[in-house]
Motif scaffolding. Structure first.
Motif, mmCIF file in Angstrom:
data_model
loop_
_atom_site.group_PDB
_atom_site.id
_atom_site.type_symbol
_atom_site.label_atom_id
_atom_site.label_comp_id
_atom_site.label_asym_id
_atom_site.label_seq_id
_atom_site.Cartn_x
_atom_site.Cartn_y
_atom_site.Cartn_z
ATOM 1 N N VAL A 61 0.841 -1.200 0.000
ATOM 2 C CA VAL A 61 0.000 0.000 0.000
ATOM 3 C C VAL A 61 0.875 1.249 0.000
ATOM 4 O O VAL A 61 0.638 2.187 -0.775
ATOM 5 C CB VAL A 61 -0.973 -0.005 1.195
ATOM 6 C CG1 VAL A 61 -1.637 1.341 1.387
ATOM 7 C CG2 VAL A 61 -2.003 -1.106 1.044
ATOM 8 N N LEU A 62 1.877 1.291 0.848
ATOM 9 C CA LEU A 62 2.763 2.454 0.918
ATOM 10 C C LEU A 62 3.574 2.639 -0.367
ATOM 11 O O LEU A 62 3.789 3.768 -0.806
ATOM 12 C CB LEU A 62 3.705 2.338 2.122
ATOM 13 C CG LEU A 62 3.045 2.460 3.499
ATOM 14 C CD1 LEU A 62 4.060 2.204 4.596
ATOM 15 C CD2 LEU A 62 2.386 3.812 3.680
ATOM 16 N N THR A 63 3.975 1.552 -0.973
ATOM 17 C CA THR A 63 4.722 1.618 -2.229
ATOM 18 C C THR A 63 3.831 2.146 -3.347
ATOM 19 O O THR A 63 4.249 2.975 -4.164
ATOM 20 C CB THR A 63 5.290 0.230 -2.612
ATOM 21 O OG1 THR A 63 6.040 -0.266 -1.520
ATOM 22 C CG2 THR A 63 6.178 0.326 -3.818
ATOM 23 N N ASP A 64 2.587 1.686 -3.383
ATOM 24 C CA ASP A 64 1.636 2.161 -4.401
ATOM 25 C C ASP A 64 1.356 3.648 -4.222
ATOM 26 O O ASP A 64 1.254 4.385 -5.206
ATOM 27 C CB ASP A 64 0.335 1.369 -4.336
ATOM 28 C CG ASP A 64 0.484 -0.055 -4.842
ATOM 29 O OD1 ASP A 64 1.505 -0.348 -5.498
ATOM 30 O OD2 ASP A 64 -0.400 -0.886 -4.542
ATOM 31 N N GLU A 65 1.219 4.115 -3.001
ATOM 32 C CA GLU A 65 0.961 5.528 -2.739
ATOM 33 C C GLU A 65 2.158 6.382 -3.142
ATOM 34 O O GLU A 65 2.004 7.486 -3.639
ATOM 35 C CB GLU A 65 0.628 5.746 -1.261
ATOM 36 C CG GLU A 65 -0.742 5.258 -0.862
ATOM 37 C CD GLU A 65 -1.036 5.486 0.618
ATOM 38 O OE1 GLU A 65 -0.204 6.080 1.322
ATOM 39 O OE2 GLU A 65 -2.105 5.054 1.058
ATOM 40 N N LYS A 66 3.339 5.876 -2.917
ATOM 41 C CA LYS A 66 4.561 6.613 -3.232
ATOM 42 C C LYS A 66 4.728 6.752 -4.756
ATOM 43 O O LYS A 66 5.209 7.757 -5.245
ATOM 44 C CB LYS A 66 5.780 5.902 -2.643
ATOM 45 C CG LYS A 66 7.058 6.659 -2.794
ATOM 46 C CD LYS A 66 8.181 5.928 -2.112
ATOM 47 C CE LYS A 66 9.479 6.709 -2.264
ATOM 48 N NZ LYS A 66 10.601 6.015 -1.640
#
Length: 68
Positions: A61-66
């Motif tokens: 999730v954090l990688t996708d947001e970044k």
């Protein structure tokens, strides 16, 4: 069991037979303890797997947001 009882059992049955009984009892107790340890380890591994799955999801999730 007191010492007199143990001595009487050894005298009436013989040392090898008494030792076989004692070793059998010890083996049963060790098996029970090992079984409890195995259950505890199984539960711990299941919890660790759950946490790792949650961490993997969070990282995705954090990688996708970044990337956005």
């Amino acid at each position: 069991m007191d010492a007199n009882t143990i001595i009487q059992i050894i005298s009436s049955l013989g040392f090898p037979i008494v030792m076989c009984g004692a070793l059998f009892w010890y083996m049963v107790k060790q098996r029970q303890a090992h079984q409890e340890e195995t259950e505890h380890l199984k539960d711990t591994i299941a919890e660790n797997t759950k946490v790792l799955s949650e961490l993997t999801t969070l990282i995705k999730v954090l990688t996708d947001e970044k990337e956005r």
